[in-house]
Design a protein around this motif. Structure first.
Motif, PDB file in Angstrom:
ATOM      1  N   PHE A  12       0.836  -1.196   0.000  1.00  0.00           N
ATOM      2  CA  PHE A  12       0.000   0.000   0.000  1.00  0.00           C
ATOM      3  C   PHE A  12       0.871   1.248   0.000  1.00  0.00           C
ATOM      4  O   PHE A  12       0.612   2.220  -0.688  1.00  0.00           O
ATOM      5  CB  PHE A  12      -0.923   0.010   1.223  1.00  0.00           C
ATOM      6  CG  PHE A  12      -2.337  -0.372   0.895  1.00  0.00           C
ATOM      7  CD1 PHE A  12      -3.084   0.410   0.031  1.00  0.00           C
ATOM      8  CD2 PHE A  12      -2.909  -1.504   1.440  1.00  0.00           C
ATOM      9  CE1 PHE A  12      -4.390   0.074  -0.274  1.00  0.00           C
ATOM     10  CE2 PHE A  12      -4.215  -1.851   1.139  1.00  0.00           C
ATOM     11  CZ  PHE A  12      -4.955  -1.060   0.279  1.00  0.00           C
ATOM     12  N   ALA A  13       1.930   1.214   0.799  1.00  0.00           N
ATOM     13  CA  ALA A  13       2.833   2.363   0.848  1.00  0.00           C
ATOM     14  C   ALA A  13       3.449   2.612  -0.520  1.00  0.00           C
ATOM     15  O   ALA A  13       3.645   3.751  -0.936  1.00  0.00           O
ATOM     16  CB  ALA A  13       3.932   2.118   1.883  1.00  0.00           C
ATOM     17  N   THR A  15       2.086   2.199  -3.331  1.00  0.00           N
ATOM     18  CA  THR A  15       1.144   2.751  -4.300  1.00  0.00           C
ATOM     19  C   THR A  15       0.688   4.158  -3.946  1.00  0.00           C
ATOM     20  O   THR A  15      -0.057   4.776  -4.690  1.00  0.00           O
ATOM     21  CB  THR A  15      -0.110   1.860  -4.396  1.00  0.00           C
ATOM     22  OG1 THR A  15      -0.746   1.824  -3.126  1.00  0.00           O
ATOM     23  CG2 THR A  15       0.262   0.450  -4.818  1.00  0.00           C
ATOM     24  N   ALA A  16       1.101   4.675  -2.808  1.00  0.00           N
ATOM     25  CA  ALA A  16       0.696   6.028  -2.406  1.00  0.00           C
ATOM     26  C   ALA A  16       1.250   7.052  -3.385  1.00  0.00           C
ATOM     27  O   ALA A  16       2.389   6.968  -3.815  1.00  0.00           O
ATOM     28  CB  ALA A  16       1.196   6.324  -1.004  1.00  0.00           C
ATOM     29  N   VAL A 231      -7.370   6.520   0.479  1.00  0.00           N
ATOM     30  CA  VAL A 231      -6.682   5.231   0.310  1.00  0.00           C
ATOM     31  C   VAL A 231      -5.250   5.423  -0.158  1.00  0.00           C
ATOM     32  O   VAL A 231      -4.317   4.795   0.373  1.00  0.00           O
ATOM     33  CB  VAL A 231      -7.464   4.339  -0.674  1.00  0.00           C
ATOM     34  CG1 VAL A 231      -6.672   3.052  -0.975  1.00  0.00           C
ATOM     35  CG2 VAL A 231      -8.836   3.986  -0.102  1.00  0.00           C
ATOM     36  N   ASP A 232      -5.035   6.281  -1.144  1.00  0.00           N
ATOM     37  CA  ASP A 232      -3.684   6.497  -1.661  1.00  0.00           C
ATOM     38  C   ASP A 232      -2.843   7.354  -0.721  1.00  0.00           C
ATOM     39  O   ASP A 232      -1.625   7.216  -0.660  1.00  0.00           O
ATOM     40  CB  ASP A 232      -3.746   7.169  -3.035  1.00  0.00           C
ATOM     41  CG  ASP A 232      -4.258   6.231  -4.121  1.00  0.00           C
ATOM     42  OD1 ASP A 232      -4.468   5.039  -3.806  1.00  0.00           O
ATOM     43  OD2 ASP A 232      -4.459   6.681  -5.264  1.00  0.00           O
ATOM     44  N   HIS A 234      -3.137   7.502   2.663  1.00  0.00           N
ATOM     45  CA  HIS A 234      -2.922   6.930   3.997  1.00  0.00           C
ATOM     46  C   HIS A 234      -2.826   5.406   3.923  1.00  0.00           C
ATOM     47  O   HIS A 234      -3.644   4.689   4.510  1.00  0.00           O
ATOM     48  CB  HIS A 234      -4.042   7.353   4.942  1.00  0.00           C
ATOM     49  CG  HIS A 234      -4.251   8.833   5.024  1.00  0.00           C
ATOM     50  ND1 HIS A 234      -3.358   9.671   5.675  1.00  0.00           N
ATOM     51  CD2 HIS A 234      -5.215   9.626   4.517  1.00  0.00           C
ATOM     52  CE1 HIS A 234      -3.789  10.920   5.573  1.00  0.00           C
ATOM     53  NE2 HIS A 234      -4.911  10.917   4.870  1.00  0.00           N
ATOM     54  N   PRO A 235      -1.842   4.893   3.214  1.00  0.00           N
ATOM     55  CA  PRO A 235      -1.740   3.439   3.017  1.00  0.00           C
ATOM     56  C   PRO A 235      -1.562   2.666   4.317  1.00  0.00           C
ATOM     57  O   PRO A 235      -2.114   1.578   4.465  1.00  0.00           O
ATOM     58  CB  PRO A 235      -0.513   3.294   2.107  1.00  0.00           C
ATOM     59  CG  PRO A 235       0.280   4.554   2.324  1.00  0.00           C
ATOM     60  CD  PRO A 235      -0.739   5.615   2.537  1.00  0.00           C
ATOM     61  N   ASP A 236      -0.794   3.203   5.262  1.00  0.00           N
ATOM     62  CA  ASP A 236      -0.610   2.500   6.533  1.00  0.00           C
ATOM     63  C   ASP A 236      -1.925   2.402   7.303  1.00  0.00           C
ATOM     64  O   ASP A 236      -2.233   1.374   7.909  1.00  0.00           O
ATOM     65  CB  ASP A 236       0.442   3.209   7.394  1.00  0.00           C
ATOM     66  CG  ASP A 236       1.850   3.064   6.826  1.00  0.00           C
ATOM     67  OD1 ASP A 236       2.009   2.289   5.870  1.00  0.00           O
ATOM     68  OD2 ASP A 236       2.765   3.743   7.330  1.00  0.00           O
ATOM     69  N   ALA A 239      -4.155  -0.246   5.690  1.00  0.00           N
ATOM     70  CA  ALA A 239      -3.692  -1.590   6.043  1.00  0.00           C
ATOM     71  C   ALA A 239      -4.071  -1.936   7.478  1.00  0.00           C
ATOM     72  O   ALA A 239      -4.506  -3.060   7.769  1.00  0.00           O
ATOM     73  CB  ALA A 239      -2.183  -1.685   5.857  1.00  0.00           C
ATOM     74  N   ALA A 325      -8.477  -1.597  -5.084  1.00  0.00           N
ATOM     75  CA  ALA A 325      -7.349  -0.771  -4.663  1.00  0.00           C
ATOM     76  C   ALA A 325      -6.040  -1.381  -5.145  1.00  0.00           C
ATOM     77  O   ALA A 325      -5.827  -2.583  -4.983  1.00  0.00           O
ATOM     78  CB  ALA A 325      -7.320  -0.652  -3.140  1.00  0.00           C
ATOM     79  N   GLY A 327      -3.090  -1.491  -4.030  1.00  0.00           N
ATOM     80  CA  GLY A 327      -2.324  -2.208  -3.021  1.00  0.00           C
ATOM     81  C   GLY A 327      -2.823  -3.631  -2.837  1.00  0.00           C
ATOM     82  O   GLY A 327      -2.035  -4.555  -2.613  1.00  0.00           O
TER      83      GLY A 327
END
Length: 333
Positions: A12-13, A15-16, A231-232, A234-236, A239, A325, A327
């Motif tokens: 996820f991080a 893809t931010a 979503v993009d 705040h990936p942490d 998750a 998403a 991620g």
């Protein structure tokens, strides 16, 4: 099923998008839920009631100083989509059609998880009306809550019998108004959830059929979606939230908890427990509440998008695979 959440956080991080607010600056997560309660308390049913009752998200983010704001909307999906458009919410638990309409109309949302699948729907009719099948509805006054998953469910059920809304006189009423109109015999029928069995118990309605009688045609899927910015950016946090949600999923998918679930939702929604007991008597929670975006679930969502497009419920069709998403795609989830 144990998900590789450490790997998910990393992906996820990755893809931010550069330039968006970092998760460390996040102070509040705003979650929207359709309010299905008939009383003074709020209830969205399903996973949201479990999450709130067990304070799962609040506990997951407590050490980061991030608060959880639950926003309940009587106007259901259409109003929640407006809130998304106005930047008032970050995440939403929605039925399939509302989420699909939002995406089709240009809301840049990300699909994060399944939250329910194959939710049963009912056709409630005026007692003594003689309506036994969907074909008996031709030319009749039928209340449907437009813009919600219930409408897409109804259209899917009709399509399974070679019918469409054009064969009926469809009236747009929310669930409470539809129930009142049916009880007063101002309409001939309505399509909705298990709350219609409460009218049946009072002798104010008959249940002509359910989606189970149609081989599952018209059953509803539900999802968790988030704004692209959230979503993009705040990936942490995403998750952490998905990992925490699994606690509720694990509780919900344990069929030993069915009675506790019935009591929880009935209490919050101010419905007699017998309604949900009857609704779930032939169903397993372990089959309704898995959160995985598996090929079968995504396939049903794509079918829903395609049907909504054919019935002109949405302006443009799209591929569900592109909605997931990034991620989650990268993590193989």
């Amino acid at each position: 099923m144990k998900l590789p959440f450490k790997r998910l956080i990393t992906l996820f991080a990755g893809t931010a998008l550069a330039g968006l607010v970092h998760a460390a600056e996040l102070k509040e997560i705003r979650i929207a839920v359709p309010d299905l309660s008939a009383g003074s308390q709020h209830s969205g049913g399903g996973i949201t009631d479990v999450l709130r009752q067990q304070q799962i998200f609040e506990k997951a983010f407590a050490d980061q100083g991030i608060t959880i704001q639950w926003n309940y909307f009587k106007g259901a999906g259409p109003v929640i989509n407006e809130a998304f458009a106005n930047g008032q919410v970050d995440l939403a638990y929605l039925g399939d059609l509302a989420a699909i309409i939002g995406r089709s109309n240009g809301l840049d949302t990300r699909l994060l998880s399944a939250t329910a699948r194959d939710i049963k729907q009912y056709l409630g009719v005026v007692p003594g009306s003689g309506i036994k099948t969907l074909h008996d509805l031709k030319g009749k006054r039928v209340a449907v809550f437009r813009g919600t998953a219930s409408q897409l469910s109804f259209d899917s059920a009709l399509a399974s019998q070679g019918l469409s809304e054009k064969d009926l006189k469809v009236i747009n009423l929310d669930f409470n108004a539809a129930g009142a109109a049916l009880a007063a015999k101002q309409i001939d029928a309505t399509w909705g959830g298990s709350n219609l069995t409460a009218l049946q118990a009072k002798g104010l309605a008959d249940i002509a059929l359910t989606t189970k009688d149609l081989g599952g045609a018209g059953s509803i899927q539900a999802v968790l979606v988030g704004s692209k910015e959230f979503v993009d950016g705040h990936p942490d946090a995403v998750a952490t939230l998905l990992k925490a949600q699994q606690q509720a999923v694990q509780w919900l998918t344990d069929d030993n908890n069915k009675q506790a679930y019935i009591e929880l939702v009935s209490g919050l929604a101010s419905y007699p427990p017998v309604i949900l007991t009857k609704d779930l008597q032939d169903q397993q929670l372990s089959r309704i509440f898995p959160a995985t975006l598996d090929p079968v679930f995504l396939g049903k969502l794509q079918d829903a998008v395609d049907l909504a497009s054919r019935e002109k419920l949405i302006r443009r069709s799209f591929q569900v695979s592109e909605w997931v998403a990034p991620g989650l795609v990268a993590a193989g989830l």
